[in-house]
Design an enzyme around this catalytic site. Structure first.
Site, PDB file in Angstrom:
ATOM      1  N   HIS A 157       0.851  -1.184   0.000  1.00  0.00           N
ATOM      2  CA  HIS A 157       0.000   0.000   0.000  1.00  0.00           C
ATOM      3  C   HIS A 157       0.893   1.243   0.000  1.00  0.00           C
ATOM      4  O   HIS A 157       2.033   1.189   0.460  1.00  0.00           O
ATOM      5  CB  HIS A 157      -0.894  -0.037   1.252  1.00  0.00           C
ATOM      6  CG  HIS A 157      -1.818   1.118   1.352  1.00  0.00           C
ATOM      7  ND1 HIS A 157      -1.470   2.306   1.968  1.00  0.00           N
ATOM      8  CD2 HIS A 157      -3.074   1.287   0.882  1.00  0.00           C
ATOM      9  CE1 HIS A 157      -2.481   3.154   1.880  1.00  0.00           C
ATOM     10  NE2 HIS A 157      -3.469   2.559   1.228  1.00  0.00           N
ATOM     11  N   ALA A 158       0.349   2.362  -0.483  1.00  0.00           N
ATOM     12  CA  ALA A 158       1.163   3.570  -0.677  1.00  0.00           C
ATOM     13  C   ALA A 158       1.896   4.045   0.575  1.00  0.00           C
ATOM     14  O   ALA A 158       2.976   4.632   0.465  1.00  0.00           O
ATOM     15  CB  ALA A 158       0.289   4.691  -1.241  1.00  0.00           C
ATOM     16  N   VAL A 159       1.367   3.794   1.775  1.00  0.00           N
ATOM     17  CA  VAL A 159       2.075   4.281   2.966  1.00  0.00           C
ATOM     18  C   VAL A 159       3.138   3.302   3.465  1.00  0.00           C
ATOM     19  O   VAL A 159       3.877   3.629   4.385  1.00  0.00           O
ATOM     20  CB  VAL A 159       1.128   4.584   4.162  1.00  0.00           C
ATOM     21  CG1 VAL A 159       0.114   5.657   3.801  1.00  0.00           C
ATOM     22  CG2 VAL A 159       0.445   3.330   4.676  1.00  0.00           C
ATOM     23  N   LYS A 160       3.230   2.119   2.873  1.00  0.00           N
ATOM     24  CA  LYS A 160       4.135   1.111   3.427  1.00  0.00           C
ATOM     25  C   LYS A 160       5.574   1.311   2.917  1.00  0.00           C
ATOM     26  O   LYS A 160       5.850   2.240   2.173  1.00  0.00           O
ATOM     27  CB  LYS A 160       3.598  -0.289   3.106  1.00  0.00           C
ATOM     28  CG  LYS A 160       2.145  -0.533   3.589  1.00  0.00           C
ATOM     29  CD  LYS A 160       2.049  -0.838   5.078  1.00  0.00           C
ATOM     30  CE  LYS A 160       0.657  -0.682   5.667  1.00  0.00           C
ATOM     31  NZ  LYS A 160      -0.306  -1.724   5.356  1.00  0.00           N
ATOM     32  N   ILE A 161       6.456   0.400   3.340  1.00  0.00           N
ATOM     33  CA  ILE A 161       7.902   0.527   3.096  1.00  0.00           C
ATOM     34  C   ILE A 161       8.252   0.593   1.602  1.00  0.00           C
ATOM     35  O   ILE A 161       9.064   1.398   1.163  1.00  0.00           O
ATOM     36  CB  ILE A 161       8.606  -0.705   3.703  1.00  0.00           C
ATOM     37  CG1 ILE A 161       8.312  -0.792   5.197  1.00  0.00           C
ATOM     38  CG2 ILE A 161      10.082  -0.741   3.373  1.00  0.00           C
ATOM     39  CD1 ILE A 161       9.197   0.016   6.058  1.00  0.00           C
TER      40      ILE A 161
END
Ligand SMILES: *Cc1c(COP(=O)(O)O)cnc(C)c1O
Length: 390
Positions: A186-190
């Site tokens: 997902h866009a907020v992940k690493i």
């Protein structure tokens, strides 16, 4: 004052070029880039099989199914996680229960797990699968959990959504102890593919089942078929699956991002160490360090130490948002959600998760966070705690 989010994707010109090149190519789905992305991920994580899917929620769902979770079975996970860690079991018709966290690591407590297993053995209610979650990117203590799994006979599905690039006992997360590990892009992940996920496993049969389930339970491989192939057009459905595939466009972004995984991890680590130094004197409980594991630093989550300040989490949260700093709260314990309350869970069933949640605050952390922005976070945080920051 510019807004500082708690997390932000890190995209390079090479990432953009990789995506554009797929858009100009023959295949948008099921071409050569998805297997290349899977191979690169497997290689980096030192694990033989990697199965990319549409998102980690889909990955958790089919991993549960492939492990044999179904109606009447029990699945235990951590209340301090995103909803998907528990919902996956409900989607399979299983019962969900939780094991409270260790307040220090904020991950599932191994002691509490052991105690609950002993009670469940006597009651005949042992779990089929346990889903430990690597909260904030800090790996769970999977070695003792593996010992418990072997003696009580449950499967381990690690929710490693936060932990791409983390390591435990000197080896990458997703490569040892768990039966399968699920990662989120997902866009907020690493590492991001906008939306995307991936399952790693050492078990070739499990990987095979996962590949079937992510694409309708259908095969075009003669060796997998139950009947003789009737020609090149022939395909067979041999299981009930889904369309949980990732696209070539997403895989191209992921593959390009993986090239920077270790440098992005290094940047997160350095920023986390800088936070440790700058926040050391504030009335906060900082993320713990464990000598046998290396966090991916998806989140930098602090706890407001209510023994040392009268400022509440909600007041600090409001002050920081007012100063245009994108703080967040991870997580509202899953068992306290209205849906789970209707299943019979009570707020104080898992008190350590609730206590953590009430004091928790995730502050901005992403590779390109600048030192001046980080200093601003520290200053506003210090002021809102009603003490000097430095
Ligand atoms: C993000 C996340 C998920 C879900 O990931 P998606 O790729 O958005 O489906 C599951 N578990 C945890 C712990 C997460 O943080």
């Amino acid at each position: 004052m510019e807004f500082i989010p708690y997390s932000r994707q890190n995209l390079s010109e090479d990432d953009v070029a990789a995506v554009v090149s797929v858009l100009r190519s023959e295949y948008l789905t099921q071409g050569p880039v998805v297997p290349a992305f899977e191979a690169a991920f497997a290689d980096l994580h030192q694990v033989p099989h990697a199965v990319a899917v549409a998102n980690a929620t889909a990955g958790l769902h089919i991993a549960c199914l492939a492990l044999g979770v179904g109606p009447g079975k029990r699945v235990w996970t951590s209340p301090n996680s995103f909803l998907a860690s528990a919902n996956c079991a409900l989607h399979c018709g299983a019962f969900v229960d939780f094991v409270d966290i260790d307040p220090q690591t904020r991950n599932m407590s191994v002691e509490r797990l052991a105690a609950k297993l002993e009670l469940a053995r006597k009651a005949g209610t042992l779990p089929h699968t346990v889903i430990p979650v690597d909260f904030s990117g800090l790996p769970c203590d999977l070695q003792p959990i593996r010992e418990l799994a072997d003696s009580y006979g449950f499967r381990i599905l690690e929710d490693a959504s936060h932990a791409t690039g983390a390591s435990y006992h000197g080896k990458p997360v997703g490569s040892q102890y768990a039966d399968a590990s699920v990662f989120s892009f997902h866009a907020v992940k690493i590492v991001t593919t906008a939306e995307g996920g991936l399952i790693t496993t050492r078990d070739p049969e499990l990987a095979h089942k996962l590949r079937l389930l992510r694409s309708h339970g259908m095969t075009r491989t003669p060796g997998d078929m139950e009947r003789a192939s009737e020609g090149e057009w022939y395909y067979e459905q041999i299981a009930l699956g889904y369309n949980y595939r990732i696209t070539e466009v997403q895989a191209a972004l992921g593959l390009s991002q993986l090239g920077r995984l270790s440098s992005m991890h290094e940047q997160r680590k350095r920023l986390a160490e800088r936070y440790d130094r700058l926040l050391g004197l504030l009335p906060l409980i900082l993320p713990c360090r464990q000598p046998d594991r290396d966090s991916a630093w998806h989140l930098y989550a602090v706890e407001i130490d209510d023994q040392r300040t009268s400022a509440t989490r909600d007041a600090v949260f409001a002050a920081m948002r007012a100063a245009r700093i994108g703080v967040n709260v991870h997580y509202i314990p899953i068992h306290t959600q209205p849906y789970y309350e209707r299943l019979g869970f009570k707020t104080d069933d898992f008190p350590a998760s609730v206590r953590y949640f009430r004091r928790a605050l995730s502050i901005p952390l992403f590779p390109q966070l600048s030192h001046p922005d980080q200093d601003r976070v520290v200053e506003v945080l210090g002021n809102s705690l009603q003490v000097q920051a430095r």
